[in-house]
Design a protein around this motif. Structure first.
Motif, PDB file in Angstrom:
ATOM      1  N   ILE A 298       7.567  12.121   8.585  1.00 24.85           N
ATOM      2  CA  ILE A 298       6.137  12.374   8.635  1.00 24.85           C
ATOM      3  C   ILE A 298       5.505  11.383   9.607  1.00 24.85           C
ATOM      4  O   ILE A 298       5.922  10.213   9.669  1.00 24.85           O
ATOM      5  N   ASN A 299       4.539  11.859  10.349  1.00 23.66           N
ATOM      6  CA  ASN A 299       3.832  10.986  11.275  1.00 23.66           C
ATOM      7  C   ASN A 299       3.224   9.804  10.527  1.00 23.66           C
ATOM      8  O   ASN A 299       2.577   9.990   9.492  1.00 23.66           O
ATOM      9  N   THR A 300       3.424   8.605  11.052  1.00 20.46           N
ATOM     10  CA  THR A 300       2.963   7.410  10.337  1.00 20.46           C
ATOM     11  C   THR A 300       1.453   7.425  10.124  1.00 20.46           C
ATOM     12  O   THR A 300       0.966   7.065   9.041  1.00 20.46           O
ATOM     13  N   ALA A 301       0.699   7.857  11.121  1.00 22.87           N
ATOM     14  CA  ALA A 301      -0.764   7.877  10.990  1.00 22.87           C
ATOM     15  C   ALA A 301      -1.200   8.831   9.880  1.00 22.87           C
ATOM     16  O   ALA A 301      -2.121   8.522   9.097  1.00 22.87           O
ATOM     17  N   ILE A 302      -0.542   9.994   9.780  1.00 23.84           N
ATOM     18  CA  ILE A 302      -0.888  10.954   8.725  1.00 23.84           C
ATOM     19  C   ILE A 302      -0.509  10.386   7.358  1.00 23.84           C
ATOM     20  O   ILE A 302      -1.266  10.516   6.381  1.00 23.84           O
ATOM     21  N   PHE A 303       0.651   9.776   7.286  1.00 22.35           N
ATOM     22  CA  PHE A 303       1.090   9.136   6.043  1.00 22.35           C
ATOM     23  C   PHE A 303       0.070   8.107   5.582  1.00 22.35           C
ATOM     24  O   PHE A 303      -0.333   8.071   4.421  1.00 22.35           O
ATOM     25  N   MET A 304      -0.392   7.271   6.510  1.00 22.72           N
ATOM     26  CA  MET A 304      -1.346   6.223   6.174  1.00 22.72           C
ATOM     27  C   MET A 304      -2.708   6.798   5.782  1.00 22.72           C
ATOM     28  O   MET A 304      -3.394   6.249   4.910  1.00 22.72           O
ATOM     29  N   LYS A 305      -3.115   7.908   6.403  1.00 22.78           N
ATOM     30  CA  LYS A 305      -4.383   8.522   6.026  1.00 22.78           C
ATOM     31  C   LYS A 305      -4.360   8.983   4.580  1.00 22.78           C
ATOM     32  O   LYS A 305      -5.348   8.865   3.855  1.00 22.78           O
ATOM     33  N   GLY A 306      -3.223   9.529   4.156  1.00 23.89           N
ATOM     34  CA  GLY A 306      -3.095   9.917   2.761  1.00 23.89           C
ATOM     35  C   GLY A 306      -3.158   8.715   1.840  1.00 23.89           C
ATOM     36  O   GLY A 306      -3.801   8.755   0.779  1.00 23.89           O
ATOM     37  N   VAL A 307      -2.513   7.643   2.239  1.00 25.64           N
ATOM     38  CA  VAL A 307      -2.503   6.418   1.427  1.00 25.64           C
ATOM     39  C   VAL A 307      -3.908   5.836   1.300  1.00 25.64           C
ATOM     40  O   VAL A 307      -4.325   5.394   0.218  1.00 25.64           O
ATOM     41  N   LEU A 308      -4.662   5.841   2.385  1.00 23.68           N
ATOM     42  CA  LEU A 308      -5.943   5.141   2.433  1.00 23.68           C
ATOM     43  C   LEU A 308      -7.152   6.042   2.211  1.00 23.68           C
ATOM     44  O   LEU A 308      -8.290   5.572   2.338  1.00 23.68           O
ATOM     45  N   ASP A 309      -6.938   7.313   1.878  1.00 27.30           N
ATOM     46  CA  ASP A 309      -8.058   8.205   1.624  1.00 27.30           C
ATOM     47  C   ASP A 309      -8.983   7.590   0.568  1.00 27.30           C
ATOM     48  O   ASP A 309      -8.540   7.177  -0.503  1.00 27.30           O
ATOM     49  N   GLN A 311     -11.145   8.825  -1.409  1.00 27.25           N
ATOM     50  CA  GLN A 311     -11.322   9.562  -2.657  1.00 27.25           C
ATOM     51  C   GLN A 311     -10.032   9.651  -3.460  1.00 27.25           C
ATOM     52  O   GLN A 311     -10.037   9.470  -4.678  1.00 27.25           O
ATOM     53  N   SER A 312      -8.923   9.938  -2.792  1.00 29.67           N
ATOM     54  CA  SER A 312      -7.681  10.236  -3.514  1.00 29.67           C
ATOM     55  C   SER A 312      -6.530   9.311  -3.171  1.00 29.67           C
ATOM     56  O   SER A 312      -5.403   9.531  -3.632  1.00 29.67           O
ATOM     57  N   GLY A 313      -6.775   8.291  -2.365  1.00 32.78           N
ATOM     58  CA  GLY A 313      -5.689   7.416  -1.906  1.00 32.78           C
ATOM     59  C   GLY A 313      -5.332   6.333  -2.893  1.00 32.78           C
ATOM     60  O   GLY A 313      -5.808   6.292  -4.037  1.00 32.78           O
ATOM     61  N   ILE A 314      -4.485   5.428  -2.441  1.00 27.88           N
ATOM     62  CA  ILE A 314      -4.009   4.325  -3.289  1.00 27.88           C
ATOM     63  C   ILE A 314      -4.221   2.983  -2.579  1.00 27.88           C
ATOM     64  O   ILE A 314      -3.467   2.035  -2.784  1.00 27.88           O
ATOM     65  N   GLY A 315      -5.263   2.908  -1.758  1.00 29.11           N
ATOM     66  CA  GLY A 315      -5.567   1.642  -1.108  1.00 29.11           C
ATOM     67  C   GLY A 315      -5.971   0.586  -2.122  1.00 29.11           C
ATOM     68  O   GLY A 315      -6.609   0.885  -3.132  1.00 29.11           O
ATOM     69  N   SER A 316      -5.595  -0.654  -1.853  1.00 26.43           N
ATOM     70  CA  SER A 316      -5.914  -1.758  -2.766  1.00 26.43           C
ATOM     71  C   SER A 316      -7.233  -2.430  -2.404  1.00 26.43           C
ATOM     72  O   SER A 316      -7.702  -3.304  -3.135  1.00 26.43           O
ATOM     73  N   GLY A 317      -7.823  -2.027  -1.279  1.00 30.09           N
ATOM     74  CA  GLY A 317      -9.027  -2.700  -0.799  1.00 30.09           C
ATOM     75  C   GLY A 317      -8.733  -3.722   0.273  1.00 30.09           C
ATOM     76  O   GLY A 317      -9.652  -4.226   0.926  1.00 30.09           O
ATOM     77  N   ARG A 318      -7.458  -4.029   0.466  1.00 32.50           N
ATOM     78  CA  ARG A 318      -7.053  -4.951   1.527  1.00 32.50           C
ATOM     79  C   ARG A 318      -6.566  -4.199   2.753  1.00 32.50           C
ATOM     80  O   ARG A 318      -6.146  -3.053   2.668  1.00 32.50           O
ATOM     81  N   ARG A 319      -6.557  -4.908   3.856  1.00 37.15           N
ATOM     82  CA  ARG A 319      -6.016  -4.379   5.101  1.00 37.15           C
ATOM     83  C   ARG A 319      -4.507  -4.157   4.944  1.00 37.15           C
ATOM     84  O   ARG A 319      -3.801  -4.982   4.339  1.00 37.15           O
ATOM     85  N   LEU A 320      -4.001  -3.038   5.462  1.00 37.71           N
ATOM     86  CA  LEU A 320      -2.559  -2.829   5.485  1.00 37.71           C
ATOM     87  C   LEU A 320      -1.921  -3.805   6.467  1.00 37.71           C
ATOM     88  O   LEU A 320      -2.433  -4.030   7.563  1.00 37.71           O
ATOM     89  N   SER A 321      -0.794  -4.385   6.068  1.00 34.14           N
ATOM     90  CA  SER A 321      -0.070  -5.273   6.980  1.00 34.14           C
ATOM     91  C   SER A 321       1.401  -5.277   6.622  1.00 34.14           C
ATOM     92  O   SER A 321       1.796  -4.969   5.494  1.00 34.14           O
ATOM     93  N   LEU A 322       2.202  -5.632   7.603  1.00 34.96           N
ATOM     94  CA  LEU A 322       3.654  -5.705   7.437  1.00 34.96           C
ATOM     95  C   LEU A 322       4.070  -7.156   7.226  1.00 34.96           C
ATOM     96  O   LEU A 322       3.669  -8.039   7.992  1.00 34.96           O
ATOM     97  N   VAL A 323       4.862  -7.383   6.199  1.00 35.66           N
ATOM     98  CA  VAL A 323       5.449  -8.694   5.952  1.00 35.66           C
ATOM     99  C   VAL A 323       6.964  -8.551   6.075  1.00 35.66           C
ATOM    100  O   VAL A 323       7.576  -7.761   5.354  1.00 35.66           O
ATOM    101  N   SER A 324       7.559  -9.288   6.995  1.00 31.46           N
ATOM    102  CA  SER A 324       9.010  -9.264   7.193  1.00 31.46           C
ATOM    103  C   SER A 324       9.608 -10.539   6.614  1.00 31.46           C
ATOM    104  O   SER A 324       9.077 -11.632   6.810  1.00 31.46           O
TER     105      SER A 324
END
Length: 504
Positions: A298-309, A311-324
């Protein structure tokens, strides 16, 4: 699991001549926690076990089982020390050698119950298995051929062949020895990563939701199932497009179909369909069906839009970031690098909120993996703030903020952040972070990406990746990731999901 962590904790603590109060202070947890563990056999979260192991300068295996990772000789397991796994519906497992480190053979006692042909659990994995029937009558199907074994009978077979067990009658008790020379615990190059694997396994298996699974995702999940890090998975999308490899553990995958609608095939990118799949995967997380959300084809941008929607998403209120997460040579600690892959600018401009979110995400990952109070270095070319380098001024502003669960300092150069000798030579020994950093914050994505590839490719360091900013960890693997990176990413995400469950 039936373990004796409290007993081992008391022994290790007393051997190190550390009081309960001192230990509680060092891991920044209440004294009552240590008292409950030692006096009431209380089992805390994996993250707390990792913190205690670090404070006592031991590993999680020694804390849980009383035996170290590097023990390679003889280990006796008493009846009381056997560990019940009970991880599948049709079997009850009891590990006969839970504490032997780095073992290639896993011996179990297995109680097998009757099953109908259409409910048999088939599995396959690299290696070999030996089964000896101790009680009852066993039916075992290997590569489509049925074998009936009575008490005293045994069978040895190549475990890459699909196989399933059922009792004939109420129950059969079987002694099983599973040999797997390719276990990821044997293949990892680093002690801390081995400890991460053990911590993930100690959770007993997590559930993962995979949106539009591809070969990369299924290979990673299958491996994590073999290693008892993932218990089951939900596959979202069109079942006709799923890789055949999921059938290896078909009984542990649940198919969540998303049907195509008129007009979907007219869009070469399948944008609308992908978004519906992302939304369905997110809904499963909201329903409590999964501990982790994984991106497939799945396109990453579309995946993230679903996550951060909103109304229906699962965002925590924080900026998405990668931790390695890395373990580097000559550093006896994990190093957390952020952000090498999502945010293009971290300490530039005047967006303190975004930068603070990125730092907080890194702190949470480090704490989940056992760092009681992480030391955070905001990297730059020079440790002296200068208006000629605006990022150094911004780093200074960030380090002046309140950080309740960490020590944050910047700017610091790479060598001063990681190596105490460098800090000593520069005369900054009193700096609380210099030479001791757990977390490295880079000013730009290019710097993070350079470090990531230098460590992973040139230094061959093992790495795990977690994307934070949602209510569950997000797993975004690529075809270029090796098997170890994909597996360690699932391990780290599993441990972090347990940390979130326990309310941090």
């Amino acid at each position: 699991m039936c373990v004796y962590t409290g007993k081992h904790l008391r022994s290790l603590r007393e051997k190190a001549d550390i009081s309960r109060e001192e230990l509680a202070d060092s891991i920044e947890e209440p004294l009552a926690l240590i008292e409950r563990m030692e006096d009431e056999a209380y089992e805390p979260s994996v993250s707390i076990l990792l913190k205690i192991a670090s404070a006592l300068e031991t590993d999680i295996s020694t804390l849980i089982y009383g035996k170290a990772f590097d023990a390679r000789s003889v280990m006796v397991t008493s009846r009381e020390e056997r560990v019940k796994v009970e991880r599948r519906r049709q079997f009850d497992y009891e590990s006969l050698a839970p504490s032997y480190a780095g073992k290639h053979i896993e011996p179990f006692l297995v109680d097998v119950y009757p099953n109908e042909p259409d409910t048999l659990e088939y599995s396959s994995h690299e290696g070999e298995e030996f089964h000896y029937v101790m009680e009852g009558k066993l039916k075992i199907i290997v590569d489509g051929r049925e074998h009936l074994l009575n008490v005293g009978d045994s069978i040895y077979f190549d475990s890459s062949l699909p196989h399933a067990l059922s009792s004939v009658g109420d129950r059969a008790k079987v002694m099983v020895a599973v040999y797997n020379a390719a276990s990821m615990r044997h293949l990892t190059r680093s002690r801390k990563m081995t400890e991460l694997i053990e911590a993930a396994r100690h959770l007993g298996g997590r559930s993962v939701v995979v949106v539009l699974p591809n070969d990369t995702a299924i290979e990673a999940v299958n491996r994590a199932m073999e290693e008892r890090v993932v218990e089951d998975a939900l596959l979202v999308g069109d079942p006709g497009t799923f890789p055949e490899a999921y059938r290896r553990y078909a009984n542990r995958y649940e198919i969540v179909p998303v049907e195509k609608e008129a007009g979907d095939d007219a869009d070469p990118a399948q944008t609308a369909y992908q978004r519906r799949c992302a939304d369905r995967g997110v809904a499963l997380i909201r329903e409590g069906r999964g501990h982790m959300l994984m991106k497939g084809n799945i396109n990453t941008a579309i995946f993230m839009k679903g996550v951060l929607d909103k109304q229906s998403g699962i965002g925590s209120g924080r900026r998405l970031s990668l931790v390695s997460i890395f373990e580097l040579p000559k550093l006896n600690r994990l190093i957390f690098l952020t952000d090498p892959g999502i945010n293009t600018a971290l300490t530039t401009g005047d967006d303190l909120v975004t930068s603070r979110d990125i730092i907080l995400n890194g702190i949470d990952v480090a704490r989940a993996l056992g760092v009681a109070k992480p030391k955070v270095a905001i990297l730059d070319a020079n440790e002296l703030p200068s208006k000629k380098l605006p990022t150094t001024m911004f780093a200074q502003e960030l380090s002046a903020m309140e950080w309740p669960n960490a020590t944050v300092y910047g700017p610091l150069s790479y060598d001063l952040a990681l190596y105490e000798d460098s800090a000593r030579h520069k005369g900054i020994e009193d700096n609380p972070v210099a030479g001791k950093a757990d977390i490295l914050i880079v000013p730009h994505i290019s710097g993070g990406n350079f470090l990531y590839k230098a460590w992973a490719m040139t230094m061959s360091a093992d790495v795990a990746n977690i994307v934070l900013g949602a209510t569950v960890p997000l797993i975004i693997t690529s075809r270029s990731d090796g098997d170890m990176t994909k597996f360690l990413t699932l391990c780290a995400s599993a441990v972090y999901s347990g940390y979130e469950e326990d309310g941090k």
